[in-house]
Design an enzyme around this catalytic site. Structure first.
Site, mmCIF file in Angstrom:
data_model
loop_
_atom_site.group_PDB
_atom_site.id
_atom_site.type_symbol
_atom_site.label_atom_id
_atom_site.label_comp_id
_atom_site.label_asym_id
_atom_site.label_seq_id
_atom_site.Cartn_x
_atom_site.Cartn_y
_atom_site.Cartn_z
ATOM 1 N N HIS A 162 0.840 -1.199 0.000
ATOM 2 C CA HIS A 162 0.000 0.000 0.000
ATOM 3 C C HIS A 162 0.885 1.263 0.000
ATOM 4 O O HIS A 162 1.805 1.368 0.811
ATOM 5 C CB HIS A 162 -0.913 -0.015 1.229
ATOM 6 C CG HIS A 162 -2.087 0.882 1.076
ATOM 7 N ND1 HIS A 162 -3.387 0.419 1.023
ATOM 8 C CD2 HIS A 162 -2.164 2.224 0.926
ATOM 9 C CE1 HIS A 162 -4.200 1.452 0.854
ATOM 10 N NE2 HIS A 162 -3.477 2.559 0.806
ATOM 11 N N HIS A 164 2.830 4.347 0.783
ATOM 12 C CA HIS A 164 3.015 5.072 2.047
ATOM 13 C C HIS A 164 4.407 5.678 2.112
ATOM 14 O O HIS A 164 5.313 5.255 1.402
ATOM 15 C CB HIS A 164 2.812 4.119 3.239
ATOM 16 C CG HIS A 164 3.878 3.067 3.344
ATOM 17 N ND1 HIS A 164 3.931 1.974 2.508
ATOM 18 C CD2 HIS A 164 4.962 2.955 4.155
ATOM 19 C CE1 HIS A 164 4.982 1.235 2.807
ATOM 20 N NE2 HIS A 164 5.638 1.802 3.802
HETATM 21 ZN ZN LIG Z 1 -4.049 -1.498 1.239
#
Ligand SMILES: [Zn+2]
Ligand SMILES: [Zn+2]
Length: 332
Positions: A162, A164
């Protein structure tokens, strides 16, 4: 013939190994099996609906249910604001409590996106979040330096898919930052000029290492870059601290950062990379000699024994060729 180049900002000697220089295209990794990522992953702590899986939220853009960017404490923080700042200097054993701050910035609700593929507006949201966290955390008593960085891909130190970034605030000025400041002060004392402004001026004049110039920022491969395709993004306006970036600059930086990363994404087939924002320590703002900037390091080569033993780096790609290659890469 091999050549040694000196980086006047980092104080590093770099071996540009032209004998073994590869063509820019040779840095594209053999096509590994590209995993197709889902837009949403049920067990991902950063996906919408799983907000309870992260430690406390420190900032958010958007609604609780329809957020655009969130920052949260790092679950396994390297440093913690819960610790009391304490120094213990006993002879040769010098230590401190683990006081500081460590946050994760969740850049986008979608699991399978990247800065290179986001809209300018979405990238600007990320930069605004960086700035908000920087401005708040620099006021905490005992914090000396704030490092904002991103690890993209396993070769850059992350296995989390994800999108980040992270922020670590330290109770000391890291030696590498201190060394760059000392160098910048020396240069200022000698010439009365900011070494970064001067570098930017000369790079723009030479032109050969420039990748992208936008209204307020310039991305380029430094003359003595320590790694293939290592890039710097300099703000054109002299400013020592990232915290002082203005609204117009956040908009232009979004455009520049996204396009620069897009060139890596399309030109070198989504390489792993790190980037880091280098800014003056929080108590030393307003100086004439230091200038904040972003350093992007694609992880295309592995530092080995020589680097570890000498602190010198071997770069197998000529910065001028790398810049020319990236200039020609078109975005989406
Ligand atoms: Zn995610
Ligand atoms: Zn400057």
């Amino acid at each position: 013939m091999p050549e040694l180049r000196y980086n006047i900002i980092s104080r590093e000697w770099v071996v540009i190994a032209t004998e073994r220089a590869k063509r820019p295209k040779d840095f594209i990794r053999a096509k590994k099996e590209e995993k197709v990522l889902p837009e949403y992953k049920e067990n991902c702590p950063f996906c919408p609906g799983n907000e309870k899986m992260t430690p406390a939220e420190t900032f958010r853009l958007g609604d609780e249910k329809a957020w655009r960017v969130r920052s949260v404490y790092n679950l396994y923080g390297a440093l913690s604001s819960q610790e009391k700042l304490e120094r213990k200097n006993l002879g040769i054993t010098i230590s401190m409590s683990g006081f500081g701050n460590h946050e994760v910035i969740i850049e986008h609700p979608r699991h399978n996106t990247l800065i290179a593929l986001m809209s300018d507006q979405e990238v600007q949201d990320i930069i605004r979040t960086y700035q908000q966290r920087y401005r708040v955390i620099q006021k905490i008593s005992g914090i000396e330096a704030i490092i904002i960085f991103k690890n993209h891909g396993p070769g850059a130190g992350t296995s989390l898919e994800h999108p980040h970034s992270q922020l670590i605030a330290t109770p000391i000025v890291p030696p590498q930052i201190r060394s760059r400041i000392e160098r910048a002060i020396d240069y200022f004392d000698l010439t009365g000029k900011c070494i970064f402004c001067q570098t930017l001026q000369e790079e723009l004049k030479a032109g050969v290492r420039i990748v992208l110039e936008t209204d307020k920022f310039v991305s380029f491969l430094p003359y003595a870059g320590a790694a293939p395709f290592l890039m710097w993004i300099f703000p054109k306006r002299h400013s020592p601290s990232f915290s002082e970036i203005n609204e117009e600059e956040t908009r232009d930086l979004a455009r520049n950062l996204k396009s620069t990363l897009q060139k890596l994404y399309y030109g070198l087939d989504n390489p792993d990379f790190n980037y880091t924002i280098r800014s003056i320590p929080v108590r030393e703002k307003g100086t004439e000699y230091f200038h904040w900037y972003i350093s992007i390091i694609p992880r295309l080569s592995q530092p080995a024994g020589f680097e570890l033993g000498s602190g010198m780096f071997i770069n197998t790609a000529l910065p001028e060729e790398g810049a020319e290659f990236l200039r020609q890469v078109k975005g989406a």
